[in-house]
Design a protein around this motif. Structure first.
Motif, PDB file in Angstrom:
ATOM      1  N   UNK A  18       0.613  -1.232  -0.015  1.00  0.00           N
ATOM      2  CA  UNK A  18      -0.135   0.080   0.123  1.00  0.00           C
ATOM      3  C   UNK A  18       0.856   1.312   0.014  1.00  0.00           C
ATOM      4  N   UNK A  19       0.195   2.329  -0.352  1.00  0.00           N
ATOM      5  CA  UNK A  19       1.145   3.651  -0.179  1.00  0.00           C
ATOM      6  C   UNK A  19       1.442   4.330  -1.490  1.00  0.00           C
ATOM      7  N   UNK A  20       1.038   3.737  -2.728  1.00  0.00           N
ATOM      8  CA  UNK A  20       1.517   4.321  -3.872  1.00  0.00           C
ATOM      9  C   UNK A  20       0.663   5.428  -4.316  1.00  0.00           C
ATOM     10  N   UNK A  21       0.830   5.972  -5.379  1.00  0.00           N
ATOM     11  CA  UNK A  21      -0.160   7.045  -5.599  1.00  0.00           C
ATOM     12  C   UNK A  21       0.825   8.074  -6.768  1.00  0.00           C
ATOM     13  N   UNK A  22       0.153   9.293  -6.982  1.00  0.00           N
ATOM     14  CA  UNK A  22       0.822  10.373  -7.947  1.00  0.00           C
ATOM     15  C   UNK A  22       1.353  11.201  -7.041  1.00  0.00           C
ATOM     16  N   UNK A  23       2.699  11.550  -7.482  1.00  0.00           N
ATOM     17  CA  UNK A  23       3.581  12.695  -6.733  1.00  0.00           C
ATOM     18  C   UNK A  23       4.266  13.522  -7.900  1.00  0.00           C
ATOM     19  N   UNK A  24       4.346  14.651  -7.317  1.00  0.00           N
ATOM     20  CA  UNK A  24       5.140  15.602  -8.258  1.00  0.00           C
ATOM     21  C   UNK A  24       6.683  15.369  -8.100  1.00  0.00           C
ATOM     22  N   UNK A  25       7.558  15.677  -9.078  1.00  0.00           N
ATOM     23  CA  UNK A  25       8.900  15.535  -8.900  1.00  0.00           C
ATOM     24  C   UNK A  25       9.485  16.248  -7.596  1.00  0.00           C
ATOM     25  N   UNK A  26      10.506  15.335  -6.801  1.00  0.00           N
ATOM     26  CA  UNK A  26      10.923  16.113  -5.646  1.00  0.00           C
ATOM     27  C   UNK A  26      10.138  15.675  -4.325  1.00  0.00           C
ATOM     28  N   UNK A  27       9.036  15.049  -4.744  1.00  0.00           N
ATOM     29  CA  UNK A  27       8.197  14.691  -3.477  1.00  0.00           C
ATOM     30  C   UNK A  27       8.479  13.258  -2.859  1.00  0.00           C
ATOM     31  N   UNK A  28       7.602  13.143  -1.930  1.00  0.00           N
ATOM     32  CA  UNK A  28       7.727  11.685  -1.153  1.00  0.00           C
ATOM     33  C   UNK A  28       6.645  10.882  -1.096  1.00  0.00           C
ATOM     34  N   UNK A  29       6.865   9.548  -0.802  1.00  0.00           N
ATOM     35  CA  UNK A  29       5.830   8.477  -0.430  1.00  0.00           C
ATOM     36  C   UNK A  29       6.426   7.592   0.134  1.00  0.00           C
ATOM     37  N   UNK A  30       5.600   6.961   1.100  1.00  0.00           N
ATOM     38  CA  UNK A  30       6.148   5.742   1.879  1.00  0.00           C
ATOM     39  C   UNK A  30       4.909   4.836   1.653  1.00  0.00           C
ATOM     40  N   UNK A  31       5.845   3.427   1.087  1.00  0.00           N
ATOM     41  CA  UNK A  31       5.098   2.376   0.917  1.00  0.00           C
ATOM     42  C   UNK A  31       5.190   1.467   2.260  1.00  0.00           C
ATOM     43  N   UNK A  32       4.192   0.540   2.370  1.00  0.00           N
ATOM     44  CA  UNK A  32       4.124  -0.414   3.226  1.00  0.00           C
ATOM     45  C   UNK A  32       3.983  -1.722   2.735  1.00  0.00           C
ATOM     46  N   UNK A  33       4.413  -2.926   3.271  1.00  0.00           N
ATOM     47  CA  UNK A  33       4.063  -4.162   2.841  1.00  0.00           C
ATOM     48  C   UNK A  33       3.705  -5.058   3.964  1.00  0.00           C
ATOM     49  N   UNK A  34       2.592  -5.565   4.192  1.00  0.00           N
ATOM     50  CA  UNK A  34       2.298  -6.385   5.464  1.00  0.00           C
ATOM     51  C   UNK A  34       2.167  -7.878   5.122  1.00  0.00           C
ATOM     52  N   UNK A  35       2.897  -8.579   5.617  1.00  0.00           N
ATOM     53  CA  UNK A  35       3.163  -9.947   5.494  1.00  0.00           C
ATOM     54  C   UNK A  35       2.217 -10.785   6.374  1.00  0.00           C
ATOM     55  N   UNK A  36       1.508 -11.901   6.106  1.00  0.00           N
ATOM     56  CA  UNK A  36       0.965 -12.935   6.809  1.00  0.00           C
ATOM     57  C   UNK A  36       0.802 -14.205   6.121  1.00  0.00           C
ATOM     58  N   UNK A  37       0.402 -15.232   6.925  1.00  0.00           N
ATOM     59  CA  UNK A  37       0.915 -16.671   6.686  1.00  0.00           C
ATOM     60  C   UNK A  37       1.980 -17.241   7.575  1.00  0.00           C
ATOM     61  N   UNK A  38       2.804 -17.793   6.945  1.00  0.00           N
ATOM     62  CA  UNK A  38       4.158 -18.607   7.320  1.00  0.00           C
ATOM     63  C   UNK A  38       5.255 -17.682   7.450  1.00  0.00           C
ATOM     64  N   UNK A  39       5.062 -16.751   8.128  1.00  0.00           N
ATOM     65  CA  UNK A  39       5.976 -15.438   8.457  1.00  0.00           C
ATOM     66  C   UNK A  39       6.922 -15.955   9.173  1.00  0.00           C
TER      67      UNK A  39
END
Length: 111
Positions: free
Chosen positions: A7-28
Motif C-alpha cells: 500500500x501507499x502508492x500514488x501520484x506525486x510531483x517530482x521532488x516529492x515523497x511517498x511511503x510504501x508499506x508491505x504487510x506480510x501474513x501466513x507462514x511469516x
C-alpha cells in the motif's frame, strides 16, 4: 504460504515523497529477508532494496541516498520511504518475501 499486501502508492510531483508499506501474513516465521522491487513500463523488474530480519540492508545504486527501507518485525511489515522522487522512479512497486510476491502498488511521479 505467505501473503503480501502493498500500500501507499500514488501520484506525486517530482521532488516529492511517498511511503510504501508491505504487510506480510501466513507462514511469516520462515521469512528472513524481504525486499522491494519495481517494474517500469517496458522494462524488466529490478531490485530496489532488501532488508533481513537482522537489519542488514542493500540498495540499488539508483536509489541510494533517496530511499530508505525499514521493517517492523512485530508488525511483520516492511516500509520503503521514498524521497526526492523523479519521473524515472515511476513504476509498479512489488514486495517480495522468499518466493512470494505481492500484487504491487503503482507509483507515478509526474508534474
Amino acid at each position: 504460504q505467505v501473503q503480501l499486501v502493498e500500500s501507499g502508492g500514488g501520484l506525486v510531483q517530482p521532488g516529492g515523497s511517498l511511503r510504501l508499506s508491505c504487510a506480510a501474513s501466513g507462514s511469516i516465521f520462515s521469512i528472513v529477508a524481504m525486499g522491494w522491487y519495481r517494474q517500469a513500463p517496458g522494462k524488466e523488474r529490478e531490485l530496489v532494496a532488501t532488508i533481513t530480519r537482522g537489519g542488514s540492508i542493500n540498495y540499488a545504486d539508483s536509489v541510494k541516498g533517496r530511499f530508505t527501507i525499514s521493517r517492523d518485525n512485530a508488525k511483520n511489515t516492511v516500509y520503503l520511504q521514498m524521497n526526492s522522487l523523479q519521473p524515472e522512479d515511476t513504476a509498479i512497486y512489488y514486495c517480495k518475501a522468499l518466493v512470494y510476491w505481492g500484487k504491487g502498488t503503482l507509483v507515478t511521479v509526474s508534474s
